[in-house]
Design an enzyme around this catalytic site. Structure first.
Site, PDB file in Angstrom:
ATOM      1  N   ARG A  69       0.845  -1.201   0.000  1.00 25.04           N
ATOM      2  CA  ARG A  69       0.000   0.000   0.000  1.00 25.04           C
ATOM      3  C   ARG A  69       0.879   1.250   0.000  1.00 25.04           C
ATOM      4  O   ARG A  69       2.052   1.213   0.363  1.00 25.04           O
ATOM      5  CB  ARG A  69      -0.892   0.023   1.249  1.00 25.04           C
ATOM      6  CG  ARG A  69      -0.085   0.067   2.518  1.00 25.04           C
ATOM      7  CD  ARG A  69      -0.831   0.576   3.726  1.00 25.04           C
ATOM      8  NE  ARG A  69       0.016   0.471   4.913  1.00 25.04           N
ATOM      9  CZ  ARG A  69       0.960   1.342   5.245  1.00 25.04           C
ATOM     10  NH1 ARG A  69       1.193   2.389   4.477  1.00 25.04           N
ATOM     11  NH2 ARG A  69       1.686   1.185   6.329  1.00 25.04           N
ATOM     12  N   GLY A 151      -4.303   4.181   3.446  1.00 21.44           N
ATOM     13  CA  GLY A 151      -3.252   3.666   2.579  1.00 21.44           C
ATOM     14  C   GLY A 151      -3.867   2.707   1.576  1.00 21.44           C
ATOM     15  O   GLY A 151      -4.520   1.740   1.963  1.00 21.44           O
ATOM     16  N   GLY A 162      -6.840   0.122   2.538  1.00 18.25           N
ATOM     17  CA  GLY A 162      -7.939   1.019   2.826  1.00 18.25           C
ATOM     18  C   GLY A 162      -7.675   2.000   3.944  1.00 18.25           C
ATOM     19  O   GLY A 162      -6.740   2.793   3.874  1.00 18.25           O
ATOM     20  N   SER A 164      -8.058   3.020   8.435  1.00 23.95           N
ATOM     21  CA  SER A 164      -8.206   2.569   9.819  1.00 23.95           C
ATOM     22  C   SER A 164      -8.634   3.759  10.671  1.00 23.95           C
ATOM     23  O   SER A 164      -8.117   4.868  10.508  1.00 23.95           O
ATOM     24  CB  SER A 164      -6.909   1.969  10.359  1.00 23.95           C
ATOM     25  OG  SER A 164      -5.851   2.910  10.318  1.00 23.95           O
ATOM     26  N   CYS A 180       3.264   7.337  10.077  1.00 24.98           N
ATOM     27  CA  CYS A 180       3.188   8.002   8.770  1.00 24.98           C
ATOM     28  C   CYS A 180       4.315   9.006   8.565  1.00 24.98           C
ATOM     29  O   CYS A 180       4.195   9.948   7.767  1.00 24.98           O
ATOM     30  CB  CYS A 180       1.825   8.679   8.589  1.00 24.98           C
ATOM     31  SG  CYS A 180       0.456   7.498   8.701  1.00 24.98           S
TER      32      CYS A 180
END
Length: 214
Positions: A69, A151, A162, A164, A180
């Protein structure tokens, strides 16, 4: 038509990736519907395609998985609702940036169901909340905490991986990484914000708001 799939037990990360890849293949062949998969992982870290190795602060704390991702290091674990988004952009417009913004808007609308104002920030993928209840940053600006990460990966214009949303994870588990790649801001959750919200509450909000965007 989108199928909603909910896993009641923790799903190992490699299992989730394998099942997503299989579903994406089936969607591409026209033999399966698009799907949103709601789940929780056991505590783990994932390294996206832009991950900086120096952002892995404690490599021995939890298992670390390389992920295809987009994005950098992130944490997944109990109390965090993961929604893996397997949608066909041939039907939703072949514009990845617009698609990511729609995912962010979906998260923001979901948080609004709990009277939480989620915001996007230029250059920072994900959803943020301001924290006027916390001390100001050294430069005098209002503190901001990340409440949701995003992501995504595309394969033949079909998305997977997807988002979270932090509902009630152990926030200390984020200490093993620079989430991140952003050192200047922290992380929060719905419960950390003082809201008695459950995973099921978030699932219901995601389902209610989804048709506004897809």
């Amino acid at each position: 038509m989108v199928s909603w799939i909910t896993s009641d037990s923790y799903v190992p990360y490699p299992t989730a990736v394998a099942e997503m890849e299989a579903r994406v293949e089936e969607i591409g062949k026209g033999t399966a519907d698009e799907a949103i998969w709601l789940l929780e992982h056991p505590p783990l870290y994932t390294a996206g395609t832009s991950a900086n190795p120096t952002d892995l602060v404690d490599s021995d704390r939890f298992d670390v998985f390389k992920s295809h991702r987009g994005g950098q290091y992130t944490y997944h674990g109990p109390g965090q609702r993961v929604a893996y988004v397997m949608l066909d952009l041939n039907k939703h417009g072949k514009d990845v940036r617009r698609f990511v913004m729609k995912i962010e808007d979906w998260v923001i609308a979901t948080l609004a169901e709990f009277n939480v104002t989620g915001e996007r920030r230029q250059g920072r993928v994900g959803v943020w909340v301001t924290r006027p209840d916390k001390p100001l940053n050294p430069d005098g600006s209002i503190r901001e905490d990340k409440i949701a990460a995003i992501g995504l990966k595309m394969r033949r214009w079909i998305s997977f991986h997807g988002l979270s949303i932090n509902v009630e994870p152990d926030l200390s588990h984020f200490d093993g990484i620079v989430p991140c790649g952003i050192k200047e801001h922290g992380v929060t959750s719905l419960v950390d914000l003082g809201l008695p919200v459950t995973i099921e509450d978030v699932d219901n909000a995601l389902k209610r708001t989804y048709p506004q965007f897809f």
